[in-house]
Write an enzyme that holds these catalytic residues in place. Structure first.
Site, mmCIF file in Angstrom:
data_model
loop_
_atom_site.group_PDB
_atom_site.id
_atom_site.type_symbol
_atom_site.label_atom_id
_atom_site.label_comp_id
_atom_site.label_asym_id
_atom_site.label_seq_id
_atom_site.Cartn_x
_atom_site.Cartn_y
_atom_site.Cartn_z
ATOM 1 C CB SER A 16 -0.928 0.064 1.255
ATOM 2 O OG SER A 16 0.028 -0.053 2.460
ATOM 3 C CG ASP A 59 5.468 -7.275 12.285
ATOM 4 O OD1 ASP A 59 6.393 -6.187 11.848
ATOM 5 O OD2 ASP A 59 4.775 -7.301 13.139
ATOM 6 C CB VAL A 60 10.157 -5.263 8.989
ATOM 7 C CG1 VAL A 60 9.803 -5.483 7.391
ATOM 8 C CG2 VAL A 60 9.344 -3.945 9.354
ATOM 9 C CE1 TYR A 147 6.950 8.386 10.935
ATOM 10 C CE2 TYR A 147 7.316 10.743 10.856
ATOM 11 C CZ TYR A 147 7.135 9.460 9.987
ATOM 12 O OH TYR A 147 7.148 9.310 8.723
ATOM 13 C CE LYS A 151 9.899 7.264 8.897
ATOM 14 N NZ LYS A 151 9.995 6.155 7.963
ATOM 15 C CB THR A 182 0.379 7.585 2.346
ATOM 16 O OG1 THR A 182 0.516 8.074 3.421
ATOM 17 C CG2 THR A 182 1.226 7.640 1.354
#
Length: 250
Positions: A16, A59-60, A147, A151, A182
């Site tokens: 996706s 699932d990473v 987050y 990153k 997204t």
């Protein structure tokens, strides 16, 4: 795209959003793409639509899951770490569980996947690793400290590993999209609507205002940057962060 035909590429999060757009772009350039993700439905749909040659469910963030998938689909010449997730909360309400989730999916999962594929790339003397970071790897945003930190870590991983493999035929780069059309952005829009009472158009505009072009980035625009970095023409591009953001980050 010269140099990609018949090369095996793995795209995590390939069912996706940005990952799907990347899988489709690489397939269109002649690569043999395996999409990896947690949900069978979107992955199967990607294959049926011709956007990938095959898929693996993994699932990473789960220890050993990527390596197990790799043993089934084979080592790639190209790895795109596109799996990611974003959760928002004020810093003082960002608990250890949230930190753990953000670090696992946005940083540690990419590190684990890269560690699994790198030996084969080094043995072959050719490889491309592209990490889908974010403008949050280049600047700060409020209410997404975990987050953003993850990153930033992903970009640090990119830059450090790029130097380790620079003379071995492998490049490692990051693509840093701004707010992109997204499911993650759709969830952000829903949160803004819930918390502020704004309508959908106003909530979307709140995110789009970060982009000097006044719009959301489209997944295919991110995919085009990844396609370039995976090709032979980008052989001298290494350890870079390519922002796809309309000029948001100077």
């Amino acid at each position: 795209m010269s140099g990609l035909r018949d090369r095996h590429a793995i795209v995590t999060g390939g069912g996706s959003g940005i990952g799907l757009a990347i899988a489709a772009a690489l397939t269109g350039a002649g690569a043999r793409v395996t999409a990896i993700g947690r949900r069978e439905g979107p992955l199967r749909a990607a294959v049926e639509a011709g956007h990938a040659a095959g898929f693996e469910i993994a699932d990473v963030t789960a220890e050993g899951a990527f390596a197990a998938a790799l043993s089934r689909c084979g080592a790639p010449a190209i790895l795109v770490n596109a799996a990611g997730a974003a959760e928002s909360a004020p810093f003082l309400r960002t608990g250890d569980d949230l930190w753990d989730r953000m670090l696992r999916v946005n940083l540690l999962g990419a590190a684990s996947a890269t560690r699994a594929v790198l030996p084969a790339m080094l043995a072959e003397g050719w490889g491309r690793v592209v990490n889908i970071a974010s403008t949050a790897a280049l600047r700060g945003y409020p209410y997404v400290t975990a987050y953003t930190a993850a990153k930033h870590g992903l970009l640090g991983l990119t830059r450090a590993l790029a130097l380790e493999v620079a003379a071995k035929g492998v490049t490692v780069n990051a693509v840093c999209p701004g707010f992109t059309e997204t499911d993650i952005v759709a969830e952000s829009v829903a949160r803004i609507m819930e918390k502020t009472g704004r309508g959908e158009a106003e909530a979307r505009a709140e995110l789009a205002r970060h982009n000097p072009q006044g719009r959301l980035v489209q997944p295919h625009e991110v995919a085009a940057a990844v396609l370039f970095l995976c090709g032979e023409a980008a052989g001298a591009v290494n350890g870079r962060a390519l922002a796809i953001d309309g000029g948001e980050v100077p």
